[in-house]
Design a protein around this motif. Structure first.
Motif, short mmCIF file in Angstrom:
data_model
loop_
_atom_site.label_atom_id
_atom_site.label_comp_id
_atom_site.label_asym_id
_atom_site.label_seq_id
_atom_site.Cartn_x
_atom_site.Cartn_y
_atom_site.Cartn_z
N GLY A 39 0.81 -1.08 0.11
CA GLY A 39 0.09 0.09 0.10
C GLY A 39 0.98 1.20 0.06
N ALA A 40 2.06 1.24 -0.64
CA ALA A 40 3.05 2.23 -0.33
C ALA A 40 2.51 3.54 -1.30
CB ALA A 40 4.41 1.68 -0.87
N THR A 41 1.90 3.20 -2.21
CA THR A 41 1.42 4.25 -2.83
C THR A 41 0.03 4.99 -2.71
OG1 THR A 41 0.41 2.92 -4.96
CG2 THR A 41 2.71 3.45 -5.12
N GLY A 42 -0.61 4.50 -1.75
CA GLY A 42 -1.90 4.79 -1.17
C GLY A 42 -1.63 6.32 -0.11
N PHE A 43 -2.67 6.66 0.35
CA PHE A 43 -2.65 7.84 1.23
C PHE A 43 -1.71 7.46 2.50
CE2 PHE A 43 -4.57 10.05 5.07
CZ PHE A 43 -4.07 11.20 4.80
N PHE A 44 -2.06 6.15 3.27
CA PHE A 44 -1.49 5.81 4.16
C PHE A 44 0.14 5.52 3.90
CE2 PHE A 44 -4.35 3.28 7.27
CZ PHE A 44 -5.46 4.33 7.05
N GLY A 45 0.46 4.90 2.75
CA GLY A 45 1.76 4.41 2.42
C GLY A 45 2.66 5.95 1.98
N VAL A 64 13.69 -0.25 3.24
CA VAL A 64 12.26 -0.69 3.05
C VAL A 64 12.14 -0.87 1.62
CG1 VAL A 64 10.14 0.42 2.96
CG2 VAL A 64 11.66 1.21 4.45
N THR A 65 11.42 -2.04 1.60
CA THR A 65 10.95 -2.66 0.14
C THR A 65 9.44 -2.31 0.13
OG1 THR A 65 12.46 -4.38 0.25
CG2 THR A 65 10.58 -4.61 -1.27
N ALA A 66 9.25 -1.52 -0.99
CA ALA A 66 7.60 -1.20 -1.14
C ALA A 66 6.92 -1.68 -2.36
CB ALA A 66 7.68 0.43 -1.00
N LEU A 67 5.80 -2.40 -2.13
CA LEU A 67 5.23 -2.76 -3.18
C LEU A 67 4.39 -1.88 -4.04
CD1 LEU A 67 4.63 -5.86 -4.45
CD2 LEU A 67 2.85 -6.15 -3.00
N SER A 68 4.30 -2.06 -5.37
CA SER A 68 3.76 -1.10 -6.00
C SER A 68 3.28 -1.98 -7.41
CB SER A 68 4.37 0.10 -6.42
OG SER A 68 3.80 1.12 -7.27
N ARG A 69 1.92 -1.46 -7.79
CA ARG A 69 1.37 -2.15 -8.90
C ARG A 69 2.29 -1.38 -10.17
NH1 ARG A 69 -3.95 -0.93 -6.83
NH2 ARG A 69 -4.99 -2.88 -6.30
N ASP A 70 2.78 -0.10 -10.07
CA ASP A 70 3.31 0.43 -11.25
C ASP A 70 4.44 1.37 -10.55
OD1 ASP A 70 4.12 1.84 -13.35
OD2 ASP A 70 2.02 2.10 -14.17
N PRO A 71 5.54 0.98 -10.25
CA PRO A 71 6.47 1.90 -9.70
C PRO A 71 7.08 3.26 -10.60
CG PRO A 71 7.20 -0.33 -9.49
CD PRO A 71 5.95 -0.38 -10.14
N GLN A 72 7.08 2.90 -11.84
CA GLN A 72 7.43 3.99 -12.79
C GLN A 72 6.49 5.09 -12.51
OE1 GLN A 72 10.47 4.40 -14.03
NE2 GLN A 72 10.80 2.50 -12.87
N ARG A 73 5.10 4.66 -12.67
CA ARG A 73 4.14 5.90 -12.68
C ARG A 73 4.06 6.51 -11.17
NH1 ARG A 73 -2.53 4.86 -12.10
NH2 ARG A 73 -3.11 6.84 -12.38
N PHE A 74 4.19 5.66 -10.18
CA PHE A 74 4.38 6.24 -8.87
C PHE A 74 5.35 7.21 -8.59
CE2 PHE A 74 5.96 6.08 -4.28
CZ PHE A 74 4.97 6.67 -3.87
N LEU A 75 6.76 7.01 -9.26
CA LEU A 75 7.93 7.77 -9.28
C LEU A 75 7.72 8.89 -9.96
CD1 LEU A 75 10.73 5.19 -9.16
CD2 LEU A 75 10.16 6.45 -7.20
N ALA A 76 7.00 8.92 -11.20
CA ALA A 76 6.56 9.94 -11.86
C ALA A 76 5.79 11.04 -11.21
CB ALA A 76 6.15 9.69 -13.30
N GLN A 77 4.82 10.42 -10.47
CA GLN A 77 4.08 11.27 -9.66
C GLN A 77 4.59 11.90 -8.28
OE1 GLN A 77 0.89 8.68 -8.94
NE2 GLN A 77 -0.28 9.25 -10.81
N GLN A 78 5.58 11.14 -7.68
CA GLN A 78 6.46 11.42 -6.45
C GLN A 78 7.99 11.12 -6.73
OE1 GLN A 78 4.48 12.32 -3.77
NE2 GLN A 78 2.68 11.77 -4.69
N PRO A 79 8.33 12.10 -7.49
CA PRO A 79 10.04 11.93 -7.70
C PRO A 79 10.62 12.04 -6.66
CG PRO A 79 9.17 14.22 -8.58
CD PRO A 79 7.77 13.31 -8.18
N TRP A 80 10.32 12.44 -5.65
CA TRP A 80 11.29 12.43 -4.33
C TRP A 80 11.43 11.11 -3.95
CZ3 TRP A 80 9.38 10.58 0.12
CH2 TRP A 80 7.90 10.36 0.23
N CYS A 81 10.65 10.15 -4.01
CA CYS A 81 10.94 8.74 -3.64
C CYS A 81 12.21 8.45 -4.42
CB CYS A 81 9.60 7.94 -3.74
SG CYS A 81 8.52 8.18 -2.67
N ALA A 82 12.42 8.58 -5.73
CA ALA A 82 13.65 8.24 -6.53
C ALA A 82 14.80 8.62 -5.78
CB ALA A 82 13.40 8.52 -7.81
N LYS A 83 14.94 9.52 -4.95
CA LYS A 83 16.11 10.04 -4.41
C LYS A 83 16.32 9.29 -3.10
CE LYS A 83 15.17 14.33 -6.68
NZ LYS A 83 14.92 15.81 -6.49
#
Length: 352
Positions: A39-45, A64-83
């Motif tokens: 649930g890393a890409t939801g409100f809680f996560g 931390v290992t975080a499960l995501s259906r679409d990591p690339q989409r998530f990183l595009a929305q939250q680029p700070w996570c890539a760092k």
């Protein structure tokens, strides 16, 4: 919507700093652990990831290992996570075997579809929850998880009697949703998830922390979903009247996202094994009062709140969805962010 979404960690970082060093010092007990997060890409996560980013900046070391259906989409929305050097995003579906190598001593299972569209097919809701629960216990066995926290729901209690409107439903209340009703699919699925976890704990000794989550507000909350407070903030910011679909007598309470993230992490780290803990606010407010407060804070010169002409009084019968948080308070947790500040902060983030 502004680009402030890209600065979620920095924005919430101000809130975490406001909560104070003693709480952050307690969170530092994460040092040296490996955490698996669903649930890393939801409100809680996202709220949790922002807290973890601040802890890492303060010198706490973890993975931390975080499960995501679409990591690339998530990183595009939250680029700070890539760092974030501590974060590994893995592509996968919670209903299928979870990816991740090596041992993880901690697990926080926060993956749940809470959008209204995901609950149209009740059979799918139940099937998805059970499938993810089976994968959860399989991963725990494979990865050697020692402690895990499940994000359950207040929906597990079913219809909360109005007699608890004054105090909120106790953490250990022995009531549940009606299993003969299809509308109980979500709550029953959460209950069965807890049962599977309990059976796993009996076999393997894993410490389980059970939580029942109520209602929340904060940066990253969908303002166009089925959350009343999000819709109210959206309409107030747009200068539209806030339109209720009822007389607004239902009682709710809201915990801010920064408070929520600290609660989740500290309960994972500190709560006694087997504890069932309500997560939410004990500061109740009616839906009508909530709409009026949002309007007064965000759009005092707008069109106000509109109640349907056909709305009638419930003659004392109130839809009560309120937790008692006595157990959380006994563990040093509280509602640190007042509702007014939570509303203003959520709106500020949305407008950038």
């Amino acid at each position: 919507m502004s680009n402030s979404v890209f600065d979620l960690a920095g924005f919430l970082g101000e809130d975490f700093e406001r909560l104070g060093d003693p709480l952050l010092q307690r969170c530092s007990a994460l040092d040296g652990h490996r955490l698996y997060l669903t649930g890393a890409t939801g409100f809680f996560g996202k709220s949790l990831l922002a807290l973890l980013a601040l802890l890492y900046q303060r010198g706490v070391r973890f993975e931390v290992t975080a499960l995501s259906r679409d990591p690339q989409r998530f990183l595009a929305q939250q680029p700070w996570c890539a760092k974030q050097p501590w974060l590994s995003l893995r592509a996968g579906d919670v209903r299928e075997p979870w990816p991740g190598e090596g041992s993880h001593d901690l697990l926080l299972h926060a993956a749940t579809d809470t959008v209204a569209s995901a609950h149209i097919n009740k059979q799918d809701v139940l099937d998805n929850l059970l499938a993810s629960a089976r994968q959860m216990v399989a991963f725990c066995e494979r990865a050697g998880v020692r402690r895990m926290l499940l994000t359950g729901s207040g929906a597990q209690f079913g219809a909360i009697p109005n007699e608890w409107a004054a105090t909120g439903i106790p953490d250990n209340a022995q009531i549940a949703c009606d299993p003969t009703q299809p509308s109980s699919a979500y709550g029953e699925g959460k209950r069965l998830t807890e049962l599977l976890a309990a059976l796993h704990s009996q076999r393997h000794g894993t410490a389980i922390v059970y939580t029942r989550c109520f209602a929340f507000v904060g940066p990253g909350l969908a303002l166009d979903g089925h959350f009343a407070i999000g819709n109210f903030i959206r309409d107030a910011l747009a200068g539209r009247p806030i339109q209720l679909s009822s007389a607004g007598e239902a009682l709710r309470s809201y915990l801010y996202g920064a408070d929520l993230a600290v609660w989740l992490l500290l309960l994972l780290l500190e709560a006694p094994a087997g504890a069932c803990v309500n997560i939410g606010s004990d500061k109740k407010i009616s839906i009508l009062e909530l709409a009026q407060r949002v309007c007064a804070l965000l759009a005092p010169n707008a069109h106000g709140v509109e109640v349907p002409r056909c709305a009638t009084s419930s003659n004392g019968e109130r839809n009560c969805y309120l937790p008692s948080i006595e157990m959380a308070k006994s563990m040093g947790l509280d509602v640190w962010t007042p509702l007014e500040l939570a509303i203003v902060r959520t709106a500020s983030f949305a407008t950038g």
